[in-house]
Design an enzyme around this catalytic site. Structure first.
Site, PDB file in Angstrom:
ATOM      1  N   GLN A 130       0.827  -1.203   0.000  1.00 23.97           N
ATOM      2  CA  GLN A 130       0.000   0.000   0.000  1.00 23.97           C
ATOM      3  C   GLN A 130       0.860   1.252   0.000  1.00 23.97           C
ATOM      4  OE1 GLN A 130      -0.007   2.149   2.764  1.00 23.97           O
ATOM      5  NE2 GLN A 130      -1.720   3.505   2.276  1.00 23.97           N
ATOM      6  N   TYR A 132       0.496   5.762   0.015  1.00 25.28           N
ATOM      7  CA  TYR A 132      -0.224   7.028  -0.094  1.00 25.28           C
ATOM      8  C   TYR A 132       0.420   7.818  -1.226  1.00 25.28           C
ATOM      9  CZ  TYR A 132      -2.029   5.943   4.586  1.00 25.28           C
ATOM     10  OH  TYR A 132      -2.640   5.345   5.658  1.00 25.28           O
ATOM     11  N   THR A 158      -4.109   4.335  -1.188  1.00 23.41           N
ATOM     12  CA  THR A 158      -5.099   4.802  -0.221  1.00 23.41           C
ATOM     13  C   THR A 158      -5.417   6.267  -0.460  1.00 23.41           C
ATOM     14  OG1 THR A 158      -4.399   3.207   1.448  1.00 23.41           O
ATOM     15  CG2 THR A 158      -5.584   5.147   2.234  1.00 23.41           C
ATOM     16  N   ARG A 167      -9.980  15.294  17.557  1.00 27.62           N
ATOM     17  CA  ARG A 167     -10.754  14.306  18.298  1.00 27.62           C
ATOM     18  C   ARG A 167     -11.509  15.042  19.403  1.00 27.62           C
ATOM     19  NH1 ARG A 167      -9.035  12.156  14.465  1.00 27.62           N
ATOM     20  NH2 ARG A 167      -7.542  10.449  14.298  1.00 27.62           N
ATOM     21  N   ASP A 311     -14.271  -2.223   3.662  1.00 27.50           N
ATOM     22  CA  ASP A 311     -13.383  -2.042   4.809  1.00 27.50           C
ATOM     23  C   ASP A 311     -14.099  -1.132   5.801  1.00 27.50           C
ATOM     24  OD1 ASP A 311     -11.280  -1.313   6.569  1.00 27.50           O
ATOM     25  OD2 ASP A 311      -9.799  -1.528   4.984  1.00 27.50           O
ATOM     26  N   GLY A 312     -14.287  -1.617   7.027  1.00 23.87           N
ATOM     27  CA  GLY A 312     -14.898  -0.766   8.042  1.00 23.87           C
ATOM     28  C   GLY A 312     -15.958  -1.461   8.858  1.00 23.87           C
ATOM     29  N   GLY A 313     -15.706  -1.621  10.169  1.00 15.75           N
ATOM     30  CA  GLY A 313     -16.726  -2.095  11.092  1.00 15.75           C
ATOM     31  C   GLY A 313     -16.891  -3.586  11.209  1.00 15.75           C
ATOM     32  N   GLY A 334      -9.080  -4.124  10.043  1.00 18.21           N
ATOM     33  CA  GLY A 334      -7.986  -3.356  10.612  1.00 18.21           C
ATOM     34  C   GLY A 334      -7.937  -3.478  12.123  1.00 18.21           C
ATOM     35  N   ARG A 335      -8.831  -2.753  12.811  1.00 22.35           N
ATOM     36  CA  ARG A 335      -8.808  -2.763  14.266  1.00 22.35           C
ATOM     37  C   ARG A 335      -8.927  -4.174  14.838  1.00 22.35           C
ATOM     38  NH1 ARG A 335     -11.864   2.027  13.309  1.00 22.35           N
ATOM     39  NH2 ARG A 335     -10.875   3.896  14.206  1.00 22.35           N
TER      40      ARG A 335
END
Length: 392
Positions: A130, A132, A158, A167, A311-313, A334-335
């Site tokens: 990957q 950037y 990406t 945040r 990708d996600g959740g 990922g997480r």
């Protein structure tokens, strides 16, 4: 089977163990979401709004989970998503690569990873490198060619990042390098997590915050924030830039971060092999809907003309099945695997992958499907207003 000291039964348990094991700042870096975390939370919660239409008789005795992604055969439709510097385990991305290889699946390796691509490729030959859009064209191409030389079978670019680091709950302190000042600041947190400290002392090293894959071997390795600064100062890519890189690479090519049908069509136009419907795990533009809500519109736009990943959740095998039923070929996590690694190193990553594999198989059985390739929207109960698509 119930959770034991060496086995956790769910990804949620892996997260709880990661929280207990990691210093607070390290753990918060894994769960961070942009601004209020609206997108990050919706990535997970949206799956709970989807229901199944099960069958109860004539169920298949065996189920087929295998598929292919960017030319690589994988034993089940879960891939490792590229994530940046991993300070949760001394073996970092190499441990993840070994676990993925043992599970028969592919790994995406970040150009911001803590381990050289050569070491990771040696542990898993189903590797996608990957990048950037960092630096000029020559630097980007040289980085891609380093990945190819190491054995990478595909390139991931990406695009889902807008440099928003705000945040609402406060961002954890992440040092540029582990000098004496940084170690003194982290010392109170680490003192409360002796198992984490002993893990690194056993390996006779400290977490490495350098980014070795951003430069050629032998060159001075930039720090994470040094690399981040270079990335922020690079002009953003155009579709013409992406078409150029796709042509120069010449092999399997994925664009990660597609959420709009128009962008999916543009990815198809430039000859991309695959797209990942992703919002960077909720770390991009907050208030973007969950990726599972956006997937159907993207699938409608490009159909079977390009490989679609989500990708996600993803936290359960049933989440994977829902994504496949709405048009994805596979998912990326990922997480979930980072929590697994924090909880148990390489074995923890393998544990997470095993949980997802068994969950997919069990869900297929309940739906009466013999293969993941038989899944479709008819297997789901989709509430009105669930999906999100641009207004005509």
């Amino acid at each position: 089977m119930a959770s034991t000291r060496d086995w956790f039964e769910t990804v949620a348990e892996a997260q709880r163990r990661a929280k207990r094991r990691l210093p607070k700042g390290v753990y918060l870096a894994l769960v961070a979401g942009a601004e209020a975390g609206v997108t990050m939370d919706d990535n997970v919660a949206a799956f709970g709004e989807l229901g199944f239409r099960p069958h109860v008789a004539d169920l298949p005795a065996a189920r087929e989970l295998a598929t292919t992604v960017m030319g690589q055969e994988v034993s089940f439709p879960v891939l490792i998503s590229p994530t940046g510097v991993q300070a949760v385990d001394p073996d970092g991305e190499v441990a993840v690569a070994r676990a993925a290889a043992a599970a028969g699946t592919a790994m995406g390796l970040s150009s911001f990873a803590s381990k050289p691509v050569e070491d990771v490729a040696a542990a898993n030959d189903k590797l996608f490198f990957q990048t950037y859009w960092v630096g000029d064209r020559d630097a980007i191409l040289a980085r891609a060619e380093r990945g190819r030389t190491a054995g990478a079978k595909g390139l991931i670019v990406t695009l889902d990042w807008v440099f928003d680091s705000r945040r609402d709950w406060g961002s954890p302190f992440i040092p540029d390098k582990l000098d004496l000042k940084a170690m003194a600041r982290y010392a109170p947190q680490v003192a409360l997590k002796p198992a984490y400290l002993m893990q690194w002392l056993k390996h006779r090293k400290l977490p490495d915050l350098g980014v070795p894959n951003l430069v050629a071997p032998g060159e001075q390795v930039p720090t994470f924030f040094g690399a981040y600064g270079q990335w922020m100062s690079t002009p953003l890519p155009t579709w013409q830039d992406l078409a150029w890189l796709r042509e120069q690479w010449g092999g399997p090519f994925m664009l990660k971060g597609i959420t709009h049908p128009d962008d999916a069509r543009r990815a198809l136009d430039i000859g991309a092999t695959a797209i990942s419907v992703s919002n960077h795990g909720g770390n991009n533009l907050d208030s973007t809907p969950a990726t599972i809500r956006l997937l159907p519109a993207v699938a409608d736009a490009v159909g079977n003309q390009i490989e679609i990943l989500l990708d996600g959740g993803i936290r359960r095998g049933s989440d994977v099945v829902k994504a496949l039923a709405l048009g994805a070929r596979a998912v990326m996590i990922g997480r979930a695997y980072l929590w697994g690694m924090a909880a148990g190193g390489e074995k923890g990553v393998s544990n997470v992958l095993a949980i997802l594999r068994s969950g997919i198989d069990e869900t297929l059985l309940g739906l009466g499907r013999t293969s993941i390739h038989d899944l479709g929207p008819d297997d789901l109960v989709v509430p009105e207003g669930f999906t999100r698509a641009p207004q005509k």
